[in-house]
Design an enzyme around this catalytic site. Structure first.
Site, PDB file in Angstrom:
ATOM      1  N   LYS A   1      -1.055  -1.811   1.575  1.00  0.00           N
ATOM      2  CA  LYS A   1      -1.817  -2.813   0.841  1.00  0.00           C
ATOM      3  C   LYS A   1      -1.582  -2.980  -0.705  1.00  0.00           C
ATOM      4  CE  LYS A   1      -6.534  -4.501  -0.142  1.00  0.00           C
ATOM      5  NZ  LYS A   1      -7.820  -4.103  -0.057  1.00  0.00           N
TER       6      LYS A   1
ATOM      7  N   ASP B   1     -10.073   1.014   2.914  1.00  0.00           N
ATOM      8  CA  ASP B   1      -9.220   0.610   1.962  1.00  0.00           C
ATOM      9  C   ASP B   1      -9.194   1.472   0.669  1.00  0.00           C
ATOM     10  OD1 ASP B   1      -9.561  -1.464   3.986  1.00  0.00           O
ATOM     11  OD2 ASP B   1      -8.659  -2.956   2.426  1.00  0.00           O
TER      12      ASP B   1
ATOM     13  N   LYS C   1      -0.794  -5.595   4.162  1.00  0.00           N
ATOM     14  CA  LYS C   1      -1.921  -6.353   3.649  1.00  0.00           C
ATOM     15  C   LYS C   1      -1.674  -6.547   2.235  1.00  0.00           C
ATOM     16  CE  LYS C   1      -6.924  -6.492   2.711  1.00  0.00           C
ATOM     17  NZ  LYS C   1      -8.308  -5.662   3.074  1.00  0.00           N
TER      18      LYS C   1
END
Lengths: 295, 293
Positions: A195, A132, A231
């Site tokens: 995300k 991430d 996400k």
């Protein structure tokens, strides 16, 4: 002009969200939705005070959310800092739960390209299945999109087999137009997932922001045929809001995206709220957090 | 020219807010002459659930406030009620009470608040004990708040009855979800306006209006409620609640009292909703005689 670069109609987005929130999901479909939401969670601990013990505890929870409730799935992944990847990897063993690691000078992203690449390589080297990363919001807002794009591409390269989630930190991007532009930029530069947030900045994930990103994913898919995952992270703490996100996901991207391969919730307390609901279904009366582990 | 009378919309009191019932249901409340005087929220089990969530959230900060601070806040409540006397007398008279009786009920309610305010930082000394043990330990037991308490307030005396059952519980650091009198809820729910302006944090007291018949089973079965207090006469409801509260081993108490009597206020009502924690603290033998404490 490509569909990818049209401006966002903010009022339209808000009205659409209001409609999602009127959907009533009950009984069997609610249970199915809640179990699906559980299986999509990236159980997260990203604190300065994290210890190996806390990470192991969280990994145990990831595998055994609530053993006394029926048909409880495992979560999708645990999400930790790079120095805890190894601990998590060992703790999770053969469970099939992925280890995601934040990287690239998370959460600010303010460091050199070299250090960010090293950070990523370290996490991957320790066994992270997913990375991430955060984008350089400063550069993005200053208009240096090439810099941001190159950076994502370089990190993607360093990821090797690991899937790359690109955190836009939407709370710092000010407008829905910026969020749309950043989403497209990330997808074109090699993101496997986009995300919303680090969870360190307010506001974190919101429904309007997520809808804009989902629509960008849809348009990118229409144009290229490539599926990108989504996400939302931070701020989703109730079972009810998780269901609303799933409704939005289904109605924007369709059934192909309705699995933890393509959709994740970045959350630490959401799992417990969903377990409260499932506990209520089992007992027939309102359940108590006293019967669910805190971490 | 007389101005149009502005009627108050009575709502619920949950987490320091005044929401309408999520169910959208209402029931009519009449005065002693059988004239409809208000539409009252008919709280559903979801409203109750929301109130429990609010009470649970408020519990940590309320139960860890210093006893003296809780005392100050309860006293502030009395001050706020005193200043709104006229409104409460008026609402009580609508239930058919005489002016004298209504004034007496408000006076007693204010007194009762002051009474329990005084107890906040004193019941520990009364109920806490130092225990003799035959090992070298200093052994003591102290009362601690139980948690979230579900209360079904008395049907008569909508103000004094509610104050009498709620105040000892919050004096002891608990948070409360209380169902007001069904037939005469006006001043019970108006009390929320007093609570909301007396430094009491949102969620410590949550007031619902509606029917015990619909809600009492949920009060007793909710796993996140630690104790229940039922202050009405219905024998069937009592039995059901006693049975259902066994599910998570809730403490259950059933009060039937004349709320005007002086002994309707007493510190043992605080003690009913306390858990006693005993601590064994290792020490050397104390004193030259070898006395053990």
């Amino acid at each position: 002009m490509s569909m990818l670069h049209h401006p966002v109609d903010q009022t339209g987005v808000e009205e659409r969200i209001a409609r999602f929130n009127t959907r009533s999901i009950k009984k069997e479909s609610k249970l199915q939705g809640l179990r699906l939401a559980l299986s999509m969670i990236d159980l997260t601990t990203l604190e300065g005070k994290d210890t190996a013990g806390k990470v192991r505890q969280m990994c145990y929870k990831a595998m055994h959310l609530a053993d006394d409730l029926p048909d409880i799935p495992q979560v999708a992944a645990v999400c930790v800092y790079p120095n805890h990847v190894k601990t998590a990897k060992i703790a999770l063993g053969e469970s099939g739960i992925k280890v995601a690691s934040v990287a690239t000078a998370f959460p600010s992203g303010n460091s050199s390209r070299k250090i960010k690449l090293e950070d990523t390589k370290m996490a991957v080297g320790q066994g992270a299945d997913e990375i991430d990363m955060v984008i350089s919001r400063g550069a993005f807002l200053a208009g240096d999109v090439q810099f941001v794009s190159d950076e994502i591409a370089a990190i993607k390269d360093a990821c090797g087999e690991a899937r790359l989630k690109v955190i836009l930190e939407t709370g710092e991007l000010s407008t829905l137009d910026n969020i749309r532009r950043a989403s497209v930029l990330a997808m074109q530069s090699g993101a496997d997932f986009i995300k919303t947030s680090t969870g360190k900045i307010q506001p974190a994930a919101t429904m309007p922001v997520t809808l804009v990103m989902l629509e960008a994913i849809r348009d990118y898919y229409d144009e290229t045929g490539i599926m990108i995952g989504m996400k939302p992270a931070g701020g989703i703490s109730t079972a009810k809001s998780a269901l609303q996100y799933l409704v939005m996901l289904y109605e924007t991207l369709g059934p192909e995206w309705m699995s933890n391969e393509w959709f994740r919730f970045g959350a630490s307390s959401l799992a417990n709220d969903i377990l409260l609901q499932l506990g209520k279904e089992k007992m027939g009366v309102y359940y108590s957090p006293d019967y669910i582990s805190k971490d | 020219m007389s101005a149009t009378e502005i009627r108050k919309t009575y709502k619920l009191f949950i987490g320091g807010q005044f929401p309408r019932t999520e169910s959208g249901r209402y029931y009519k409340v009449s005065n002693a002459k059988n004239e409809v005087i208000a539409n009252m929220c008919l709280a559903s089990r979801k409203d109750f659930r929301n109130a429990v969530v609010a009470a649970r959230k408020a519990f940590e900060s309320w139960s860890t406030k210093s006893a003296f601070n809780r005392s100050q806040i309860l006293y502030r409540m009395a001050e706020m009620l005193e200043g709104r006397k006229a409104q409460f007398v008026d609402e009580l008279m609508q239930t058919g009470m005489s002016k004298t009786m209504a004034e007496k009920e408000v006076r007693l309610s204010v007194d009762r608040m002051v009474y329990y305010s005084g107890w906040c930082d004193k019941y520990h000394q009364l109920f806490g004990t130092v225990n003799p043990v035959s090992s070298s330990h200093f052994n003591f037991s102290m009362p601690e708040a139980m948690g979230v308490i579900g209360v079904i307030a008395p049907e008569s005396h909508p103000l004094l009855g509610l104050v009498s059952v709620v105040l000892p519980l919050i004096a002891g650091g608990n948070t409360v979800v209380v169902l007001a009198s069904e037939k005469h809820p006006l001043c019970s729910i108006s009390l929320a306006e007093v609570l909301a302006t007396s430094d009491l944090s949102g969620g410590v007291v949550n007031i619902l209006t509606g029917k015990s018949q619909e809600l009492h089973t949920h009060f007793a079965s909710h796993m996140d409620v630690n104790a229940i207090l039922y202050a009405r006469a219905d024998a069937k409801e009592k039995k059901t609640m006693a049975e259902l509260s066994a599910l998570n081993v809730k403490r259950s108490f059933f009060y039937e009292r004349d709320w005007y009597r002086a002994d309707a206020e007493n510190p043992y009502d605080i003690l009913d909703f306390q858990e006693i924690k005993t601590t064994w603290h290792p020490i050397e033998q104390i004193g030259t005689s070898g006395a053990k404490y």
